[in-house]
Design an enzyme around this catalytic site. Structure first.
Site, short mmCIF file in Angstrom:
data_model
loop_
_atom_site.label_atom_id
_atom_site.label_comp_id
_atom_site.label_asym_id
_atom_site.label_seq_id
_atom_site.Cartn_x
_atom_site.Cartn_y
_atom_site.Cartn_z
N SER A 1 -21.74 -65.63 -7.54
CA SER A 1 -22.73 -66.03 -6.54
C SER A 1 -22.06 -66.73 -5.35
O SER A 1 -21.00 -67.35 -5.50
CB SER A 1 -23.76 -66.96 -7.15
OG SER A 1 -24.39 -66.35 -8.24
N1 SAH Z 1 -22.83 -67.09 -12.58
C1 SAH Z 1 -22.01 -65.92 -12.39
C2 SAH Z 1 -22.81 -64.82 -11.75
C3 SAH Z 1 -22.88 -63.67 -12.61
S1 SAH Z 1 -23.87 -62.35 -12.03
C4 SAH Z 1 -20.82 -66.26 -11.54
O1 SAH Z 1 -20.90 -67.21 -10.76
O2 SAH Z 1 -19.81 -65.56 -11.63
C5 SAH Z 1 -24.97 -62.15 -13.40
C6 SAH Z 1 -24.32 -61.85 -14.71
O3 SAH Z 1 -25.35 -61.60 -15.67
C7 SAH Z 1 -23.43 -60.62 -14.75
O4 SAH Z 1 -22.16 -60.99 -15.19
C8 SAH Z 1 -24.11 -59.68 -15.75
O5 SAH Z 1 -23.20 -58.93 -16.52
C9 SAH Z 1 -24.87 -60.67 -16.61
N2 SAH Z 1 -26.03 -60.10 -17.34
C10 SAH Z 1 -26.85 -59.07 -17.00
N3 SAH Z 1 -27.83 -58.94 -17.91
C11 SAH Z 1 -27.62 -59.90 -18.86
C12 SAH Z 1 -28.31 -60.28 -20.06
N4 SAH Z 1 -29.41 -59.64 -20.47
N5 SAH Z 1 -27.80 -61.30 -20.78
C13 SAH Z 1 -26.70 -61.97 -20.37
N6 SAH Z 1 -26.02 -61.67 -19.25
C14 SAH Z 1 -26.47 -60.65 -18.50
#
Ligand code: SAH
Length: 237
Positions: free
Chosen positions: A73
């Protein structure tokens, strides 16, 4: 001193300077006031959560790709969500969407204990390796569908989702502690509202923080699997 060591020190100094500017311009000047949030974002080396070739972009004002079609993000969004959680240091936090682990590091410093769930196993493993290397000890990592939460560890004082959902997941609501706070993007696939949801007695109070566009949480109480294909449309999700 060896030349490459000097280069490395110079690079670290540049990144530290860029991080300070990021806190000043992207966080403080846009209204983030929580001193603990500002302090931790000044200290946590965001570049270490990115592939080497993206280090020079780590402190820019936008999300960045972290592999598997996912993104880290934008710094402002991390600051806004962290502030909205109103953390004092003792809270038990559930994070859904570990991704790079950057937000996880911030939560780990601001709260008491962090449980983080990631759907993609390679991302979860990289994040765990990084966070352990950086010395974080109060984090438990899980691979799986975070939209159903983690009833084994509930209740949680705080829940944060770093991917979007079409509706507030009932399982997550059930796993909130009394006076708990959830911060979560809810809405359409392309555009959502970032909500702060407060649980007080039997009432659930929702406050809209801003409009936003997060990658989807794909799971039982999130988006169906086929919506993930649409991530290929844009590198920023
Ligand atoms: N906070 C993270 C942002 C990640 S983007 C950062 O700062 O790097 C959102 C993430 O959610 C992705 O890595 C994706 O793989 C994960 N995701 C998608 N669906 C999900 C689910 N059902 N349960 C857990 N993670 C999930």
């Amino acid at each position: 001193m060896h030349n490459t060591n000097l280069q490395r020190l110079a690079e670290e100094a540049t990144l530290t300077e860029q991080r300070a500017k990021m806190v000043e311009r992207q966080l403080k000047q846009r209204g983030i006031k929580d001193e603990r949030v500002l302090d931790v974002m000044l200290r946590v080396p965001r570049h270490r959560f990115l592939p080497r070739e993206l280090w020079s972009l780590a402190y820019c004002d936008h999300p960045l790709p972290i592999g598997e079609g996912q993104t880290i993000s934008q710094p402002y969004i991390v600051g806004l969500m962290s502030e909205a959680l109103r953390l004092t240091g003792n809270e038990k936090i559930l994070e859904i969407g570990t991704g790079s682990g950057y937000q996880t590091a911030i939560l780990s410093e601001l709260g008491g204990q962090v449980f983080t769930i990631e759907g993609v196993s390679s991302l979860a493993q990289n994040a765990k390796r990084r966070l352990v290397e950086l010395g974080y000890r109060n984090i438990k990592f899980y691979i799986g569908d975070g939209t159903i939460g983690r009833s084994e560890e509930a209740p949680f004082d705080r829940i944060i989702a770093t991917g979007s959902v079409p509706l507030l997941p009932p399982s997550l609501c059930r796993q909130m502690a009394e006076k708990g706070i959830m911060v979560i993007p809810v809405g359409e696939r392309a555009l959502q509202k970032l909500l702060r949801v407060s649980f007080v007695g039997k009432s659930v109070i929702q406050q809209v923080l801003c409009q936003c566009s997060f990658v989807p949480l794909v799971g039982k109480e999130g988006w169906p699997k086929d919506t993930q294909d649409r991530l290929l449309d844009s590198p920023w999700g």
